[in-house]
Design a protein around this motif. Sequence first.
Motif, PDB file in Angstrom:
ATOM      1  N   ASP A  72      -8.891   9.847 -11.198  1.00 36.30           N
ATOM      2  CA  ASP A  72      -8.118   9.173 -10.154  1.00 36.30           C
ATOM      3  C   ASP A  72      -7.665  10.133  -9.061  1.00 36.30           C
ATOM      4  O   ASP A  72      -7.709   9.782  -7.876  1.00 36.30           O
ATOM      5  CB  ASP A  72      -6.889   8.480 -10.758  1.00 36.30           C
ATOM      6  N   GLU A 117     -10.474  10.742  -6.730  1.00 40.63           N
ATOM      7  CA  GLU A 117     -10.768   9.540  -5.941  1.00 40.63           C
ATOM      8  C   GLU A 117      -9.758   9.371  -4.809  1.00 40.63           C
ATOM      9  O   GLU A 117     -10.128   8.987  -3.703  1.00 40.63           O
ATOM     10  CB  GLU A 117     -10.783   8.300  -6.834  1.00 40.63           C
ATOM     11  N   ASN A 118      -8.508   9.673  -5.059  1.00 43.98           N
ATOM     12  CA  ASN A 118      -7.505   9.582  -4.001  1.00 43.98           C
ATOM     13  C   ASN A 118      -7.762  10.622  -2.913  1.00 43.98           C
ATOM     14  O   ASN A 118      -7.527  10.361  -1.737  1.00 43.98           O
ATOM     15  CB  ASN A 118      -6.099   9.749  -4.578  1.00 43.98           C
ATOM     16  N   THR A 119      -8.268  11.793  -3.304  1.00 47.50           N
ATOM     17  CA  THR A 119      -8.539  12.868  -2.349  1.00 47.50           C
ATOM     18  C   THR A 119      -9.748  12.554  -1.475  1.00 47.50           C
ATOM     19  O   THR A 119      -9.733  12.822  -0.275  1.00 47.50           O
ATOM     20  CB  THR A 119      -8.778  14.201  -3.107  1.00 47.50           C
ATOM     21  N   CYS A 177     -11.036   9.577  -0.921  1.00 49.17           N
ATOM     22  CA  CYS A 177     -10.928   8.220  -0.356  1.00 49.17           C
ATOM     23  C   CYS A 177     -11.880   7.210  -0.970  1.00 49.17           C
ATOM     24  O   CYS A 177     -12.360   6.303  -0.291  1.00 49.17           O
ATOM     25  CB  CYS A 177     -11.058   8.228   1.161  1.00 49.17           C
ATOM     26  N   GLU A 213     -11.812   4.573  -4.436  1.00 49.86           N
ATOM     27  CA  GLU A 213     -10.716   3.751  -4.942  1.00 49.86           C
ATOM     28  C   GLU A 213     -10.624   3.901  -6.463  1.00 49.86           C
ATOM     29  O   GLU A 213     -11.575   3.553  -7.168  1.00 49.86           O
ATOM     30  CB  GLU A 213     -10.947   2.288  -4.553  1.00 49.86           C
ATOM     31  N   PRO A 214      -9.498   4.405  -6.982  1.00 47.99           N
ATOM     32  CA  PRO A 214      -9.391   4.598  -8.428  1.00 47.99           C
ATOM     33  C   PRO A 214      -9.408   3.304  -9.236  1.00 47.99           C
ATOM     34  O   PRO A 214      -9.530   3.350 -10.452  1.00 47.99           O
ATOM     35  CB  PRO A 214      -8.068   5.336  -8.621  1.00 47.99           C
ATOM     36  N   ASN A 265      -9.956   3.009   2.533  1.00 49.54           N
ATOM     37  CA  ASN A 265     -10.429   2.198   1.399  1.00 49.54           C
ATOM     38  C   ASN A 265     -10.603   0.764   1.885  1.00 49.54           C
ATOM     39  O   ASN A 265      -9.758   0.224   2.564  1.00 49.54           O
ATOM     40  CB  ASN A 265      -9.423   2.252   0.258  1.00 49.54           C
TER      41      ASN A 265
END
Length: 160
Positions: free
Chosen positions: A112, A115-117, A119, A121-122, A159
């Motif tokens: 996660d 994924e946040n870094t 872009c 979507e977790p 996202n």
Amino acid sequence: MNGIGLDCLPVQDIAPPVINTINDDAINDGVSYAGPMPSLLQSTLPVNWSLVTGPAGMTINDSTGAVSWPNPTVTGSPHTITIRATNTAGSDDESWQLTVKQLDTDNDGLPDGLENTICTEPLDADHDNDGIPDGVEDENQNGVVDPGETDPPPPNTPNT
């Protein structure tokens, strides 16, 4: 009486502890760890348990041998845990590996945090809806499109 005026007590064999094998384990980062309850192949009671090696913050119940770790961290993973059972006849150690994995809510192979870094979507295993899971597109999980990898949305793409 043994004929010379002394009471004879039966001799009790005292067996040193032998701990059963403990299997390696894996947990997600941030999820508290309650280790397995160790069992003994042999021993004369009582047995005292101690934590020989383990990550900072891990504790052991000296009566049961169960380890706990309220705040596991990926740093240093996999962690080697060694416990010791001791009685008056001796001691035995048992070790296992605990792997702390970064959380991957959508099970696409990308943690996660990454994924946040980058872009993606977790909560969506295929962020760009191309039929290829994000973790397959970034196979080495470095957030960069390397040779042989396909292209999930580039960094800083909102996202959708």
